[in-house]
Design a protein around this motif. Structure first.
Motif, PDB file in Angstrom:
ATOM      1  N   VAL A   1       1.640  -6.079   3.347  1.00 11.05           N
ATOM      2  CA  VAL A   1       2.051  -7.006   4.098  1.00 11.05           C
ATOM      3  C   VAL A   1       3.070  -6.530   5.263  1.00 11.05           C
ATOM      4  N   GLU A   2       2.313  -6.756   6.461  1.00  8.29           N
ATOM      5  CA  GLU A   2       2.934  -6.285   7.935  1.00  8.29           C
ATOM      6  C   GLU A   2       3.717  -4.705   7.679  1.00  8.29           C
ATOM      7  N   SER A   3       2.532  -3.898   7.407  1.00  5.13           N
ATOM      8  CA  SER A   3       2.905  -2.549   7.295  1.00  5.13           C
ATOM      9  C   SER A   3       3.870  -2.183   6.062  1.00  5.13           C
ATOM     10  N   GLN A   4       4.103  -3.052   5.033  1.00  6.99           N
ATOM     11  CA  GLN A   4       4.687  -2.822   3.884  1.00  6.99           C
ATOM     12  C   GLN A   4       3.694  -2.686   2.833  1.00  6.99           C
ATOM     13  N   LEU A   5       3.751  -1.588   1.914  1.00  7.33           N
ATOM     14  CA  LEU A   5       2.846  -1.665   0.497  1.00  7.33           C
ATOM     15  C   LEU A   5       3.821  -2.103  -0.444  1.00  7.33           C
ATOM     16  N   TYR A   6       3.276  -3.305  -1.206  1.00  2.38           N
ATOM     17  CA  TYR A   6       3.918  -3.728  -2.603  1.00  2.38           C
ATOM     18  C   TYR A   6       3.209  -3.182  -3.651  1.00  2.38           C
ATOM     19  N   LEU A   7       3.440  -2.470  -4.452  1.00  2.00           N
ATOM     20  CA  LEU A   7       2.733  -1.822  -5.453  1.00  2.00           C
ATOM     21  C   LEU A   7       3.085  -2.152  -6.771  1.00  2.00           C
ATOM     22  N   LYS A   8       2.543  -2.767  -7.705  1.00  2.00           N
ATOM     23  CA  LYS A   8       2.593  -3.041  -9.089  1.00  2.00           C
ATOM     24  C   LYS A   8       1.937  -2.118 -10.246  1.00  2.00           C
ATOM     25  N   THR A   9       2.933  -1.447 -10.736  1.00  3.94           N
ATOM     26  CA  THR A   9       2.141  -0.488 -11.741  1.00  3.94           C
ATOM     27  C   THR A   9       1.460  -1.370 -13.210  1.00  3.94           C
ATOM     28  N   SER A  10       1.097  -0.710 -13.962  1.00  5.04           N
ATOM     29  CA  SER A  10       0.558  -1.224 -15.253  1.00  5.04           C
ATOM     30  C   SER A  10       1.643  -1.712 -15.995  1.00  5.04           C
ATOM     31  N   LYS A  11       2.915  -1.233 -15.816  1.00  8.81           N
ATOM     32  CA  LYS A  11       3.983  -1.679 -16.493  1.00  8.81           C
ATOM     33  C   LYS A  11       4.534  -3.175 -16.148  1.00  8.81           C
ATOM     34  N   GLY A  12       3.964  -3.335 -14.988  1.00 14.94           N
ATOM     35  CA  GLY A  12       4.620  -4.571 -14.554  1.00 14.94           C
ATOM     36  C   GLY A  12       5.756  -4.609 -13.584  1.00 14.94           C
ATOM     37  N   ASP A  13       6.108  -3.366 -13.159  1.00 11.87           N
ATOM     38  CA  ASP A  13       7.272  -3.170 -12.366  1.00 11.87           C
ATOM     39  C   ASP A  13       6.648  -3.087 -10.779  1.00 11.87           C
ATOM     40  N   TRP A  14       7.512  -3.802  -9.749  1.00 12.16           N
ATOM     41  CA  TRP A  14       6.918  -3.808  -8.276  1.00 12.16           C
ATOM     42  C   TRP A  14       7.788  -2.715  -7.671  1.00 12.16           C
ATOM     43  N   SER A  15       7.120  -2.157  -6.586  1.00 11.52           N
ATOM     44  CA  SER A  15       8.077  -0.940  -5.668  1.00 11.52           C
ATOM     45  C   SER A  15       7.620  -1.284  -4.318  1.00 11.52           C
ATOM     46  N   ARG A  16       8.310  -1.312  -3.187  1.00  9.64           N
ATOM     47  CA  ARG A  16       7.849  -1.393  -1.846  1.00  9.64           C
ATOM     48  C   ARG A  16       8.058  -0.238  -1.190  1.00  9.64           C
ATOM     49  N   HIS A  17       6.901   0.032  -0.238  1.00 12.12           N
ATOM     50  CA  HIS A  17       6.904   1.475   0.551  1.00 12.12           C
ATOM     51  C   HIS A  17       6.566   1.362   1.929  1.00 12.12           C
ATOM     52  N   ASN A  18       7.228   1.928   2.700  1.00 11.54           N
ATOM     53  CA  ASN A  18       6.770   1.763   4.121  1.00 11.54           C
ATOM     54  C   ASN A  18       5.597   2.602   4.481  1.00 11.54           C
ATOM     55  N   LEU A  19       4.809   2.128   5.282  1.00 10.73           N
ATOM     56  CA  LEU A  19       3.228   2.743   5.477  1.00 10.73           C
ATOM     57  C   LEU A  19       3.132   3.203   6.674  1.00 10.73           C
ATOM     58  N   SER A  20       2.699   4.670   6.733  1.00  7.64           N
ATOM     59  CA  SER A  20       2.167   5.203   7.960  1.00  7.64           C
ATOM     60  C   SER A  20       0.756   5.514   7.644  1.00  7.64           C
ATOM     61  N   LEU A  21      -0.090   4.614   8.109  1.00  7.79           N
ATOM     62  CA  LEU A  21      -1.693   4.765   7.733  1.00  7.79           C
ATOM     63  C   LEU A  21      -2.208   5.708   8.707  1.00  7.79           C
ATOM     64  N   GLN A  22      -3.044   6.550   8.337  1.00  5.43           N
ATOM     65  CA  GLN A  22      -3.943   7.293   9.130  1.00  5.43           C
ATOM     66  C   GLN A  22      -5.247   6.659   9.282  1.00  5.43           C
ATOM     67  N   LEU A  23      -5.334   6.058  10.268  1.00  2.44           N
ATOM     68  CA  LEU A  23      -6.952   5.214  10.419  1.00  2.44           C
ATOM     69  C   LEU A  23      -7.991   6.253  10.936  1.00  2.44           C
ATOM     70  N   PRO A  24      -8.953   6.118  10.031  1.00  6.99           N
ATOM     71  CA  PRO A  24      -9.938   6.893  10.234  1.00  6.99           C
ATOM     72  C   PRO A  24     -11.002   7.067  11.276  1.00  6.99           C
ATOM     73  N   SER A  25     -11.424   8.005  11.708  1.00 11.82           N
ATOM     74  CA  SER A  25     -12.560   8.190  12.840  1.00 11.82           C
ATOM     75  C   SER A  25     -13.958   8.576  12.171  1.00 11.82           C
ATOM     76  N   ALA A  26     -14.960   8.507  12.888  1.00  6.97           N
ATOM     77  CA  ALA A  26     -16.129   8.558  12.161  1.00  6.97           C
ATOM     78  C   ALA A  26     -16.444  10.022  11.704  1.00  6.97           C
ATOM     79  N   SER A  27     -15.586  10.961  12.404  1.00  8.07           N
ATOM     80  CA  SER A  27     -15.710  12.454  12.068  1.00  8.07           C
ATOM     81  C   SER A  27     -15.299  12.561  10.879  1.00  8.07           C
TER      82      SER A  27
END
Length: 209
Positions: free
Chosen positions: A89-115
């Motif tokens: 959501v808006e460059s923030q990653l919310y991650l839910k593990t198999s234990k049911g806990d949520w964490s929030r992470h800032n994202l800096s994604l590397q958008l891929p090129s065809a190469s």
């Protein structure tokens, strides 16, 4: 008389060679890379290249403001199955593990090129999705990946990466992602902890590979 006839034939042959060479040069100039701007419909032709189509699908997906995906990891096809829920959501990653806990992470994604993708093949297509296979190199060694792209939206529907066993303490693993663009699946959790920032092409499963 014989010498004049031979000389005449030689002159005619040379003219034909020169004319043919001139025609070939003219054809190459008109159809080569320096022939001028690409036609208007060249974008669709570029997407006929499977590697370009895969790259475009990743970019279109990861520039979508809100989406989610399920992460499923299996070891040797059946052992130690792990599942996670990821919401971007808006460059923030919310991650839910198999234990049911949520964490929030800032994202800096590397958008891929065809190469980034190699040996890309369009495997099959239905009325809903196109199935591609490729090898990806963003993690060092080449990793085989299967990608399903929605025909309607051009976005990812599912991916599946296969990691080979390395050393004596690791097993072969398969990491799958199943994508959803339904707004109801991208609500922000009420409770979460702040986690480390993520970068790269596969946020949320770095520690599972």
């Amino acid at each position: 008389m014989g010498r004049r006839r031979v000389a005449g034939y030689t002159s005619t042959a040379m003219k034909a060679v020169i004319l043919t060479a001139a025609q070939l040069f003219s054809f190459a100039s008109a159809h080569g890379e320096d022939a001028g701007p690409l036609p208007v419909n060249s974008h669709s032709k570029l997407l006929d290249d499977p590697c370009a189509a895969i790259s475009a699908a990743f970019i279109k997906t990861f520039t979508t403001p809100r989406f989610s995906y399920q992460i499923k990891v299996t070891t040797n096809g059946k052992l130690n199955r792990i599942e996670r829920n990821a919401r971007i959501v808006e460059s923030q990653l919310y991650l839910k593990t198999s234990k049911g806990d949520w964490s929030r992470h800032n994202l800096s994604l590397q958008l891929p090129s065809a190469s980034l993708f190699h040996i890309c093949v369009r495997q099959s297509a239905t009325s809903k999705a196109v199935h591609y296979s490729a090898w990806v190199t963003n993690e060092g060694p080449m990793v085989p990946i299967d990608i399903w792209v929605s025909i309607q939206t051009g976005k990812l529907e599912r991916t599946s990466r296969s990691y080979s066993a390395t050393g004596q303490s690791y097993h072969g693993r398969t990491v799958e992602q199943e994508f959803s663009y339904d707004e109801s699946s991208t609500t922000i959790p009420k409770h979460y902890i702040q986690g480390d920032a993520f970068s790269g092409l596969w946020p949320g499963d770095d520690d599972l590979r």
